[in-house]
Write an enzyme that holds these catalytic residues in place. Structure first.
Site, short mmCIF file in Angstrom:
data_model
loop_
_atom_site.label_atom_id
_atom_site.label_comp_id
_atom_site.label_asym_id
_atom_site.label_seq_id
_atom_site.Cartn_x
_atom_site.Cartn_y
_atom_site.Cartn_z
N SER A 150 0.86 -1.19 0.00
CA SER A 150 0.00 0.00 0.00
C SER A 150 0.89 1.23 0.00
CB SER A 150 -0.88 0.01 1.25
OG SER A 150 -1.53 1.27 1.38
N TYR A 164 -1.62 -0.57 10.25
CA TYR A 164 -1.84 -1.08 8.88
C TYR A 164 -0.65 -0.70 7.99
CZ TYR A 164 -3.84 -1.15 4.13
OH TYR A 164 -4.06 -1.36 2.79
P1 NAP Z 1 -11.81 -5.27 0.28
O1 NAP Z 1 -12.67 -4.61 -0.75
O2 NAP Z 1 -12.10 -5.05 1.73
O3 NAP Z 1 -11.82 -6.85 -0.04
C1 NAP Z 1 -11.08 -7.69 0.80
C2 NAP Z 1 -11.08 -9.09 0.25
O4 NAP Z 1 -10.25 -9.88 1.11
C3 NAP Z 1 -12.44 -9.73 0.27
O5 NAP Z 1 -12.51 -10.65 -0.81
C4 NAP Z 1 -12.46 -10.48 1.60
O6 NAP Z 1 -13.29 -11.62 1.63
C5 NAP Z 1 -11.02 -10.91 1.69
N1 NAP Z 1 -10.54 -11.14 3.04
C6 NAP Z 1 -10.60 -10.29 4.09
N2 NAP Z 1 -10.05 -10.86 5.18
C7 NAP Z 1 -9.62 -12.08 4.78
C8 NAP Z 1 -8.99 -13.15 5.44
N3 NAP Z 1 -8.68 -13.10 6.73
N4 NAP Z 1 -8.70 -14.27 4.73
C9 NAP Z 1 -9.03 -14.35 3.40
N5 NAP Z 1 -9.64 -13.37 2.73
C10 NAP Z 1 -9.93 -12.26 3.42
O7 NAP Z 1 -10.26 -4.91 0.08
P2 NAP Z 1 -9.51 -4.19 -1.15
O8 NAP Z 1 -9.66 -2.72 -0.98
O9 NAP Z 1 -9.87 -4.85 -2.41
O10 NAP Z 1 -7.99 -4.50 -0.75
C11 NAP Z 1 -7.28 -5.62 -1.28
C12 NAP Z 1 -5.83 -5.47 -0.89
O11 NAP Z 1 -5.31 -4.23 -1.40
C13 NAP Z 1 -5.57 -5.44 0.62
O12 NAP Z 1 -4.39 -6.12 0.92
C14 NAP Z 1 -5.43 -3.97 0.93
O13 NAP Z 1 -4.66 -3.74 2.09
C15 NAP Z 1 -4.73 -3.49 -0.33
N6 NAP Z 1 -4.90 -2.06 -0.59
C16 NAP Z 1 -6.12 -1.52 -0.85
C17 NAP Z 1 -6.24 -0.14 -1.07
C18 NAP Z 1 -7.54 0.52 -1.35
O14 NAP Z 1 -7.58 1.78 -1.41
N7 NAP Z 1 -8.64 -0.19 -1.54
C19 NAP Z 1 -5.10 0.64 -1.01
C20 NAP Z 1 -3.88 0.06 -0.74
C21 NAP Z 1 -3.77 -1.29 -0.54
P3 NAP Z 1 -14.87 -11.57 2.02
O15 NAP Z 1 -15.56 -11.00 0.80
O16 NAP Z 1 -15.26 -12.95 2.27
O17 NAP Z 1 -15.00 -10.67 3.21
#
Ligand code: NAP
Length: 251
Positions: A150, A164
């Site tokens: 991130s 985080y």
């Molecule tokens: P999100 O929309 O909250 O989706 C999270 C996904 O991970 C969902 O499919 C969820 O499954 C799954 N998940 C959560 N906890 C889990 C666990 N303990 N074991 C297995 N699966 C799990 O997240 P996102 O924004 O797409 O983020 C994805 C990645 O990108 C993360 O690592 C996040 O830190 C990183 N990131 C995101 C952003 C951003 O702005 N969005 C920025 C920087 C980095 P369920 O559907 O079953 O809950």
């Protein structure tokens, strides 16, 4: 051993593929020709809908309920992938959580443990399972790993989620270290560091408030992050390893 689909580009495992960036990687990976397995924890309906969408496009995908915060679930997920499509050739360590929004002085041990269990230990154990299968030194045919870092790792998350940001800093170190460790064994390891991306991970209103502060004046989309991840998985990035690629609109 199960056979890949005849035209398959390989076996791709995406952790946390039911929603957000992970689901975009599942869609694009499937369209690019991978047999795709993905994990989820809670959103069974979203996982089922994604499987149906991929099947309708004539490709193969499976969803595995696995909490990457636990070793047993991780080991079982990789075995399920072995059975369905054969050993992984691509791994995207996408599952990640923010935990609480709070200052360091308000941190609770249980929350901190959970964030590091999912974001750091889960990612490292998935890397372990993938390397055991991919390494040419262990009879594998090589592969590519992409970790989700991130931009918070550099910005620090002060006042919001230093915990985080610190977990994502660990992802950067892991990526660089593991890349050097397995570079001679046919495995490339890279990370993508998204900025503000439109997904459910954000507290309500956060993106609207912060988007104007991004140099490109907008939040990014899950598809824009997935494009970079697919490139890092593909032979088009064959000389790229140990890189942390920012996808943050200049932030
Ligand atoms: P999100 O929309 O909250 O989706 C999270 C996904 O991970 C969902 O499919 C969820 O499954 C799954 N998940 C959560 N906890 C889990 C666990 N303990 N074991 C297995 N699966 C799990 O997240 P996102 O924004 O797409 O983020 C994805 C990645 O990108 C993360 O690592 C996040 O830190 C990183 N990131 C995101 C952003 C951003 O702005 N969005 C920025 C920087 C980095 P369920 O559907 O079953 O809950």
């Amino acid at each position: 051993m199960p056979l890949l689909a005849e035209d398959s580009r390989g076996t791709l495992l995406v952790t946390g593929g039911s929603r957000g960036i992970g689901a975009a990687v599942v869609r694009q990976g499937s369209a690019a020709g991978y047999d795709v397995a993905f994990t989820y924890v809670r959103e069974r309906a979203a996982a089922d809908a994604l499987i149906a969408e991929i099947a309708a496009a004539g490709r193969r995908a499976i969803a595995i309920r696995a909490d990457v915060g636990g070793e047993d679930d991780i080991v079982a997920a990789f075995l399920a992938v072995d059975d369905a499509f054969g050993p992984v050739t691509g791994l995207v360590n996408n599952a990640g959580i923010v935990g609480a929004t709070c200052r360091v002085e308000a941190l609770e041990h249980e929350m901190l443990e959970r964030v590091f269990a999912v974001n750091v230990i889960g990612t490292m154990l998935c890397c372990r399972e993938a390397v055991r299968r991919m390494s040419t030194a262990q009879g594998g045919s090589g592969g590519a790993i992409v970790n989700l870092s991130s931009r918070a790792a550099d910005i620090g998350g002060g006042g919001v989620y230093v915990h985080y940001a610190a977990s994502k800093g660990a992802i950067d170190s892991l990526t660089i270290g593991l890349a050097t460790e397995v570079a001679g064994e046919g495995i490339r390891v890279n990370a993508v560091a998204p900025g503000l991306i439109l997904t459910d991970i954000h507290a309500p209103g956060r993106l609207e408030k912060l988007a104007p502060t991004v140099p490109m004046k907008r939040a990014g989309t899950a598809d824009e992050v997935a494009e970079t991840i697919l490139w890092l998985l593909s032979p088009a990035s064959s000389y790229v390893t140990g890189a942390v690629v920012d996808v943050g609109g200049g932030r």
